[in-house]
Write an enzyme that holds these catalytic residues in place. Structure first.
Site, mmCIF file in Angstrom:
data_model
loop_
_atom_site.group_PDB
_atom_site.id
_atom_site.type_symbol
_atom_site.label_atom_id
_atom_site.label_comp_id
_atom_site.label_asym_id
_atom_site.label_seq_id
_atom_site.Cartn_x
_atom_site.Cartn_y
_atom_site.Cartn_z
ATOM 1 N N ASN A 13 43.269 40.116 33.356
ATOM 2 C CA ASN A 13 43.010 41.274 34.219
ATOM 3 C C ASN A 13 42.906 40.727 35.632
ATOM 4 O OD1 ASN A 13 42.098 43.461 35.636
ATOM 5 N ND2 ASN A 13 40.112 43.614 34.591
ATOM 6 N N TRP A 14 43.983 40.926 36.370
ATOM 7 C CA TRP A 14 44.025 40.305 37.711
ATOM 8 C C TRP A 14 43.133 41.029 38.707
ATOM 9 C CZ3 TRP A 14 49.873 38.892 38.924
ATOM 10 C CH2 TRP A 14 50.320 37.961 37.965
ATOM 11 N N LYS A 15 42.702 42.251 38.387
ATOM 12 C CA LYS A 15 41.866 43.041 39.312
ATOM 13 C C LYS A 15 42.601 43.222 40.657
ATOM 14 C CE LYS A 15 37.923 41.509 36.676
ATOM 15 N NZ LYS A 15 36.498 41.235 36.604
ATOM 16 N N HIS A 101 37.186 49.985 32.417
ATOM 17 C CA HIS A 101 36.579 48.724 32.857
ATOM 18 C C HIS A 101 35.255 49.012 33.568
ATOM 19 C CE1 HIS A 101 35.925 44.939 34.878
ATOM 20 N NE2 HIS A 101 36.729 44.410 33.967
ATOM 21 N N GLU A 103 34.005 47.845 36.142
ATOM 22 C CA GLU A 103 34.124 47.999 37.604
ATOM 23 C C GLU A 103 34.572 49.408 37.960
ATOM 24 O OE1 GLU A 103 36.608 44.574 38.110
ATOM 25 O OE2 GLU A 103 34.906 43.290 37.608
ATOM 26 N N GLU A 173 32.932 43.781 26.936
ATOM 27 C CA GLU A 173 32.665 43.054 28.175
ATOM 28 C C GLU A 173 31.239 43.338 28.640
ATOM 29 O OE1 GLU A 173 36.628 41.976 30.250
ATOM 30 O OE2 GLU A 173 35.843 43.801 31.128
ATOM 31 N N GLY A 179 32.392 37.950 35.943
ATOM 32 C CA GLY A 179 32.487 37.336 37.265
ATOM 33 C C GLY A 179 31.230 36.589 37.676
ATOM 34 N N SER A 219 33.583 36.044 31.983
ATOM 35 C CA SER A 219 33.531 34.607 32.255
ATOM 36 C C SER A 219 34.111 33.763 31.126
ATOM 37 C CB SER A 219 32.098 34.166 32.594
ATOM 38 O OG SER A 219 31.639 34.862 33.743
ATOM 39 N N GLY A 240 39.356 37.616 33.499
ATOM 40 C CA GLY A 240 39.498 37.900 34.920
ATOM 41 C C GLY A 240 39.851 36.636 35.689
ATOM 42 N N GLY A 241 38.836 36.017 36.272
ATOM 43 C CA GLY A 241 39.035 34.876 37.160
ATOM 44 C C GLY A 241 39.955 33.796 36.614
HETATM 45 P P1 13P Z 1 35.785 37.366 34.574
HETATM 46 O O1 13P Z 1 36.602 36.649 33.525
HETATM 47 O O2 13P Z 1 36.193 37.039 35.969
HETATM 48 O O3 13P Z 1 34.333 37.289 34.302
HETATM 49 O O4 13P Z 1 36.182 38.916 34.408
HETATM 50 C C1 13P Z 1 36.146 39.481 33.155
HETATM 51 C C2 13P Z 1 36.726 40.839 33.220
HETATM 52 O O5 13P Z 1 36.161 41.726 33.836
HETATM 53 C C3 13P Z 1 38.010 41.063 32.570
HETATM 54 O O6 13P Z 1 38.327 42.416 32.525
#
Ligand code: 13P
Length: 257
Positions: A13-15, A101, A103, A173, A179, A219, A240-241
């Site tokens: 998930n590149w956000k 998600h 966010e 999640e 994050g 994470s 994500g990251g």
């Molecule tokens: P991180 O891997 O950066 O914690 O993000 C997880 C996430 O929100 C994937 O959708």
């Protein structure tokens, strides 16, 4: 329950990261890591910003990487300035879409009800859904994680048929792990993924629950992926990251083989 019969899915998930040019460069880097290697043990998905979709679809041609969006609106079309419909995604060749998600829930006012509308619209258009659920830190500390996640799952899946459920992945999640570098322990991840599976068994059937892919996200990285993915109820990751770094993403894909 054993996860031997379930599809393992590793999704990035590149956000809100990567311009189209940067996106193509990252796909090239990921392909340099995985093209020609046996990745049959898991499905690999890159969920990218709307404006990156077309170039990423092109850059993924001939590779094992499937492409997903990060959100979708529930109406077919109309006066919804700034929104993107499921038909628009489907027509350009997008296969997956992330819905719900944390966010989106936290910063953009999404509710379990609008998540449900989006899930139904995406499935009706023939998209595969990565449905996100997860508790806040305060909710974990109050001991209501199972209730929160069960409610999110039940409302999101209202009106979704057993047949449509085959196109749904659920991503657990925990919001406190996203994050933050603070990963859930493999036991915590497995426990809540097991709760979700039990909820789905109650809504549909044991067979449907047994077949459902449930990812962990929060994470997940090159160091902890193998341990998390080894848990019986964890069938993949939503990353994500670490999905923005090709070598790290490749390590996670390898850990899923
Ligand atoms: P991180 O891997 O950066 O914690 O993000 C997880 C996430 O929100 C994937 O959708």
């Amino acid at each position: 329950m054993s996860n031997k019969n379930r599809r393992t899915v590793i999704a990035g998930n590149w956000k809100m990261n990567k311009t189209p040019a940067e996106a193509v460069a990252l796909i090239k880097d990921i392909r340099a890591e995985i093209d020609g290697k046996d990745t049959s043990g898991c499905e690999v998905v890159a969920c990218v910003p709307f404006v990156d979709l077309a170039v990423v679809l092109d850059a993924c041609k001939g590779s094992a990487i499937k492409v997903g969006a990060e959100n979708v609106h529930w109406e077919k079309n109309g006066a919804y300035t700034g929104e993107i419909s499921a038909d628009m995604l489907k027509e350009i060749g997008v296969e997956y879409v992330i819905i719900g998600h944390s966010e989106r829930r936290q910063y953009f006012g999404e509710t379990d009800e609008t998540v449900n509308l989006r899930v139904k619209a995406a499935l009706a258009a023939g998209l595969k859904v990565i449905l996100c659920v997860g508790e806040l830190l305060a909710q974990r500390e109050q001991g209501i994680t199972a209730e929160v996640v069960a409610l999110q799952t039940k409302v999101a899946l209202q009106g979704v048929s057993a047949d449509e459920l085959k196109n749904v992945i659920i991503a657990y999640e925990p919001v406190w792990a996203i994050g933050t570098g603070r990963t859930a322990t493999s036991e915590q991840a497995d426990e809540v993924c097991g709760v979700i599976r039990a909820v789905v068994a109650g809504l549909y059937s044991d067979a449907a629950a047994e077949a459902l892919t449930i990812q962990y996200g929060g994470s997940m990285n090159a160091k902890n992926a193998a341990e998390l993915l080894a848990m019986p109820n964890v069938d993949g990751g939503l990353i994500g990251g670490a999905s923005l770094k090709a070598p790290d993403f490749a390590v996670i894909i390898n850990a899923a083989q």
